[in-house]
Design an enzyme around this catalytic site. Structure first.
Site, PDB file in Angstrom:
ATOM      1  CB  SER A 144     -10.185  38.686  68.285  1.00  0.00           C
ATOM      2  OG  SER A 144      -9.524  39.026  69.511  1.00  0.00           O
ATOM      3  CE1 TYR A 157      -8.768  42.945  65.790  1.00  0.00           C
ATOM      4  CE2 TYR A 157      -8.709  42.524  67.867  1.00  0.00           C
ATOM      5  CZ  TYR A 157      -8.528  42.005  66.690  1.00  0.00           C
ATOM      6  OH  TYR A 157      -8.293  40.528  66.464  1.00  0.00           O
TER       7      TYR A 157
HETATM    8  N1  LIG Z   1      -2.538  38.303  66.009  1.00  0.00           N
HETATM    9  C1  LIG Z   1      -3.336  38.429  67.022  1.00  0.00           C
HETATM   10  O1  LIG Z   1      -2.758  38.489  68.078  1.00  0.00           O
HETATM   11  C2  LIG Z   1      -4.721  38.056  66.724  1.00  0.00           C
HETATM   12  C3  LIG Z   1      -5.465  37.890  67.973  1.00  0.00           C
HETATM   13  C4  LIG Z   1      -6.837  37.450  67.864  1.00  0.00           C
HETATM   14  C5  LIG Z   1      -7.422  37.359  66.713  1.00  0.00           C
HETATM   15  N2  LIG Z   1      -6.795  37.846  65.642  1.00  0.00           N
HETATM   16  C6  LIG Z   1      -7.374  37.718  64.156  1.00  0.00           C
HETATM   17  O2  LIG Z   1      -6.809  36.980  63.095  1.00  0.00           O
HETATM   18  C7  LIG Z   1      -7.005  37.520  61.962  1.00  0.00           C
HETATM   19  C8  LIG Z   1      -5.662  37.655  61.298  1.00  0.00           C
HETATM   20  O3  LIG Z   1      -4.866  38.440  61.965  1.00  0.00           O
HETATM   21  P1  LIG Z   1      -3.213  38.184  61.906  1.00  0.00           P
HETATM   22  O4  LIG Z   1      -2.818  38.362  63.313  1.00  0.00           O
HETATM   23  O5  LIG Z   1      -2.910  37.043  61.152  1.00  0.00           O
HETATM   24  O6  LIG Z   1      -2.846  39.593  61.200  1.00  0.00           O
HETATM   25  P2  LIG Z   1      -1.987  39.868  60.065  1.00  0.00           P
HETATM   26  O7  LIG Z   1      -0.969  38.814  60.005  1.00  0.00           O
HETATM   27  O8  LIG Z   1      -1.915  41.328  59.748  1.00  0.00           O
HETATM   28  O9  LIG Z   1      -3.021  39.137  58.860  1.00  0.00           O
HETATM   29  C9  LIG Z   1      -3.873  40.176  58.487  1.00  0.00           C
HETATM   30  C10 LIG Z   1      -4.403  39.677  56.947  1.00  0.00           C
HETATM   31  O10 LIG Z   1      -5.471  40.379  56.456  1.00  0.00           O
HETATM   32  C11 LIG Z   1      -5.318  41.136  55.277  1.00  0.00           C
HETATM   33  N3  LIG Z   1      -5.838  42.344  55.035  1.00  0.00           N
HETATM   34  C12 LIG Z   1      -6.090  43.624  55.761  1.00  0.00           C
HETATM   35  N4  LIG Z   1      -6.710  44.484  55.236  1.00  0.00           N
HETATM   36  C13 LIG Z   1      -6.982  43.927  54.117  1.00  0.00           C
HETATM   37  C14 LIG Z   1      -8.203  44.204  53.194  1.00  0.00           C
HETATM   38  N5  LIG Z   1      -8.802  45.551  53.269  1.00  0.00           N
HETATM   39  N6  LIG Z   1      -8.524  43.505  52.133  1.00  0.00           N
HETATM   40  C15 LIG Z   1      -8.096  42.232  52.048  1.00  0.00           C
HETATM   41  N7  LIG Z   1      -7.323  41.783  53.077  1.00  0.00           N
HETATM   42  C16 LIG Z   1      -6.899  42.594  54.005  1.00  0.00           C
HETATM   43  C17 LIG Z   1      -3.746  41.271  55.188  1.00  0.00           C
HETATM   44  O11 LIG Z   1      -3.169  40.996  53.816  1.00  0.00           O
HETATM   45  P3  LIG Z   1      -2.899  42.607  52.985  1.00  0.00           P
HETATM   46  O12 LIG Z   1      -2.312  43.460  53.615  1.00  0.00           O
HETATM   47  O13 LIG Z   1      -1.813  41.694  51.994  1.00  0.00           O
HETATM   48  O14 LIG Z   1      -4.050  42.583  52.339  1.00  0.00           O
HETATM   49  C18 LIG Z   1      -3.246  39.966  55.748  1.00  0.00           C
HETATM   50  O15 LIG Z   1      -3.128  38.826  54.945  1.00  0.00           O
HETATM   51  C19 LIG Z   1      -7.973  38.596  62.137  1.00  0.00           C
HETATM   52  O16 LIG Z   1      -9.074  38.643  61.757  1.00  0.00           O
HETATM   53  C20 LIG Z   1      -7.766  38.847  63.507  1.00  0.00           C
HETATM   54  O17 LIG Z   1      -8.616  39.830  64.032  1.00  0.00           O
HETATM   55  C21 LIG Z   1      -5.413  38.018  65.732  1.00  0.00           C
END
Ligand SMILES: NC(=O)c1ccc[n+]([C@@H]2O[C@H](COP(=O)([O-])OP(=O)(O)OC[C@H]3O[C@@H](n4cnc5c(N)ncnc54)[C@H](OP(=O)(O)O)[C@@H]3O)[C@@H](O)[C@H]2O)c1
Length: 327
Positions: A144, A157
């Site tokens: 991130s 986070y």
């Molecule tokens: N969205 C942003 O603005 C942003 C910015 C910077 C970085 N990121 C990074 O991008 C990555 C994905 O985030 P996203 O934005 O795509 O969020 P998201 O849509 O909430 O996706 C998160 C994923 O992680 C899974 N997950 C959560 N807890 C888990 C657990 N205990 N075991 C297994 N799987 C788990 C969730 O699936 P289940 O609930 O089905 O398990 C989901 O598939 C993360 O590493 C985040 O830090 C996101």
């Protein structure tokens, strides 16, 4: 590192039930990668598997929780049983937890680390013996902008993302000469479901710090890193490289702006009761690549870039003028 031909490679993608993980799986599949999808929500994974198979992508789904060692081992085992190998691990699964640091329940802090940090490490340790045996492999971590920067309300986070980047950089050094690569994609705010199921202590729906990009920006960066491994990339300018430069050159500006407005910038006026969100258990809401906040249109991003560039130019000219006057 030389260009990798992705066709026929086998990848495990964690966090594939929504957001960046989902879209990265789609893009990797389109590039010819065979996939092993994992997350906790089995139905969401099946939905993605059907979508991919209808496009001719070979795919299996193995549900599991990244905090459960047995689940992690099961995912890797099923991947190896089905495909006979694994070439790429995309560490994506992550959670965000909104709250002032001293008001966040301790269990939220430890659980955030268990998922975001130890989840990445568990999967890396599960694939490394196979990578070492085959003399090749790639651990690609979805990081991130908060792996380098910071934001109020996201202390847990942000700390977890700094930790995974530090870990990844050490691992990269340990693996020099082994044929195993480590890459990192520093993702900006993207319009995913994270904001539909993140826990919040405020009773208000969270939203990303603008500008918010299309998750496909992150997914395409994942494919580029898979093709050219061993790099740490920031895929965007305004919410990415420019932010890092401003933080390095004018650290007080970022602190003043985010300190004053950062908390308000991350909350909608929409009431929501979600103190635990998807932290301990998955939530039904939020399947697929896109979440409740749309990406910021390009014209807004471009005018913000022009405005910021003019402001920075003005500051530099002002400082230079003052320095000349003082001589
Ligand atoms: N969205 C942003 O603005 C942003 C910015 C910077 C970085 N990121 C990074 O991008 C990555 C994905 O985030 P996203 O934005 O795509 O969020 P998201 O849509 O909430 O996706 C998160 C994923 O992680 C899974 N997950 C959560 N807890 C888990 C657990 N205990 N075991 C297994 N799987 C788990 C969730 O699936 P289940 O609930 O089905 O398990 C989901 O598939 C993360 O590493 C985040 O830090 C996101």
């Amino acid at each position: 590192m030389a260009r990798q031909d992705l066709k026929g490679k086998v990848a495990i993608v964690t966090g594939a039930s929504s957001g960046v993980g989902w879209q990265a799986a789609v893009r990797l599949g389109e590039a010819g990668v065979k996939l092993c999808l994992t997350a906790r929500r089995a139905e969401a994974l099946e939905k993605l598997r059907h979508e991919l198979e209808s496009k001719g992508v070979e795919c299996i789904s193995v549900p599991g929780d990244v905090t459960v060692q047995a689940d992690v081992e099961q995912v890797v085992r099923e991947c190896l049983t089905h495909y006979g190998r694994v070439d790429l691990l995309v560490n994506d699964a992550g959670v965000q937890s909104y709250g002032f640091f001293d008001e966040l329940p301790w269990e939220h802090l430890t659980r955030t680390f268990d998922i975001n940090v130890f989840g990445f490490m568990r999967f890396a340790r599960a694939v490394l013996p196979h990578f070492k045996a085959q003399g090749s492999g790639h651990i690609l971590n979805v990081q991130s902008m908060l792996s380098k920067g910071s934001a109020p309300l996201l202390a847990a986070y942000s700390a977890s993302k700094h930790a995974t980047l530090g870990w990844a950089k050490s691992l990269e050094m340990e693996l020099v000469g082994t044929g195993i690569q480590v890459s990192n994609v520093l993702v900006p705010s993207v319009a995913t479901n994270m904001f539909a199921h993140a826990p919040t202590m405020f009773g208000l729906a969270p939203k990303p710090v603008p500008p918010t990009y299309d998750p496909d920006v992150a997914a395409r960066a994942v494919v580029r890193c898979a093709t050219w491994p061993g790099r740490t990339v920031v895929p965007v300018f305004l919410g990415g490289r420019l932010m890092l430069w401003v933080n390095a050159l004018l650290p007080r500006v970022g602190k003043a702006l985010m300190g004053r407005f950062g908390a308000r910038m991350q909350m909608k006026d929409e009431p929501v009761q979600r103190p635990e969100g998807n932290l301990f258990h998955p939530m039904a809401q939020g399947v697929g690549p896109y979440g409740p906040v749309p990406p910021t249109p390009l014209w807004k991003r471009l005018s913000a870039t022009a405005g910021l560039a003019a402001l920075l130019g003005g500051v530099v000219l002002g400082v230079a003028g003052l320095a000349r006057a003082a001589r």
